[in-house]
Design a protein around this motif. Structure first.
Motif, PDB file in Angstrom:
ATOM      1  N   LEU A 179     -13.338   7.319  -1.310  1.00 48.73           N
ATOM      2  CA  LEU A 179     -13.202   5.858  -1.267  1.00 48.73           C
ATOM      3  C   LEU A 179     -11.746   5.424  -1.242  1.00 48.73           C
ATOM      4  O   LEU A 179     -11.375   4.491  -0.527  1.00 48.73           O
ATOM      5  N   GLN A 180     -10.900   6.088  -2.039  1.00 49.24           N
ATOM      6  CA  GLN A 180      -9.480   5.746  -2.052  1.00 49.24           C
ATOM      7  C   GLN A 180      -8.842   6.088  -0.706  1.00 49.24           C
ATOM      8  O   GLN A 180      -8.026   5.324  -0.184  1.00 49.24           O
ATOM      9  N   ALA A 181      -9.225   7.212  -0.131  1.00 51.23           N
ATOM     10  CA  ALA A 181      -8.695   7.584   1.179  1.00 51.23           C
ATOM     11  C   ALA A 181      -9.182   6.612   2.257  1.00 51.23           C
ATOM     12  O   ALA A 181      -8.437   6.282   3.184  1.00 51.23           O
ATOM     13  N   ALA A 182     -10.424   6.137   2.141  1.00 53.24           N
ATOM     14  CA  ALA A 182     -10.931   5.150   3.098  1.00 53.24           C
ATOM     15  C   ALA A 182     -10.146   3.855   2.989  1.00 53.24           C
ATOM     16  O   ALA A 182      -9.816   3.235   4.009  1.00 53.24           O
ATOM     17  N   THR A 183      -9.822   3.443   1.786  1.00 58.17           N
ATOM     18  CA  THR A 183      -9.003   2.247   1.592  1.00 58.17           C
ATOM     19  C   THR A 183      -7.620   2.445   2.185  1.00 58.17           C
ATOM     20  O   THR A 183      -7.080   1.557   2.841  1.00 58.17           O
TER      21      THR A 183
END
Length: 117
Positions: free
Chosen positions: A81-85
């Motif tokens: 999720l952090q990488a997607a953000t």
């Protein structure tokens, strides 16, 4: 092992908390995982430091395996999720706006990369 979890969990907590959180649902989950894992590892460490492990009849090897396995799964999901953000860095904040304001500025982009790693 527990002290490294404390250190890295606190670092993720600090890095994610220092961003502007353009997508609160995604980064909220990252914060939840970081804070919860940090707190539970403190509890787990305290059980061993204060000798409660000898008083409680639990298979501590199995409990340790389950704890670290669950922590891995949650941290991996939080990483995704952090990488997607972070990957949304080049998108504009408002699609119908004439300004070129990005979702993440340069500083926040670097912090988000560090939090992803």
């Amino acid at each position: 092992v527990f002290l490294s979890l404390q250190l890295f969990g606190a670092i993720v907590w600090i890095l994610v908390a220092s961003t502007q959180v353009p997508l609160p649902v995604l980064q909220g989950w990252v914060m939840f995982v970081a804070v919860t894992a940090w707190f539970l590892s403190i509890v787990f460490l305290s059980v061993f430091l204060f000798g409660y492990a000898n008083r409680i009849a639990v298979n501590w090897n199995q409990a340790d395996f389950i704890f670290h396995g669950a922590t891995f799964v949650f941290y991996f999901g939080a990483f995704l999720l952090q990488a997607a953000t972070t990957s949304l860095h080049y998108f504009p904040r408002k699609f119908n706006s004439t300004t070129q304001e990005r979702i993440l500025n340069g500083r926040e982009y670097n912090i988000s990369i560090a939090a992803s790693v």
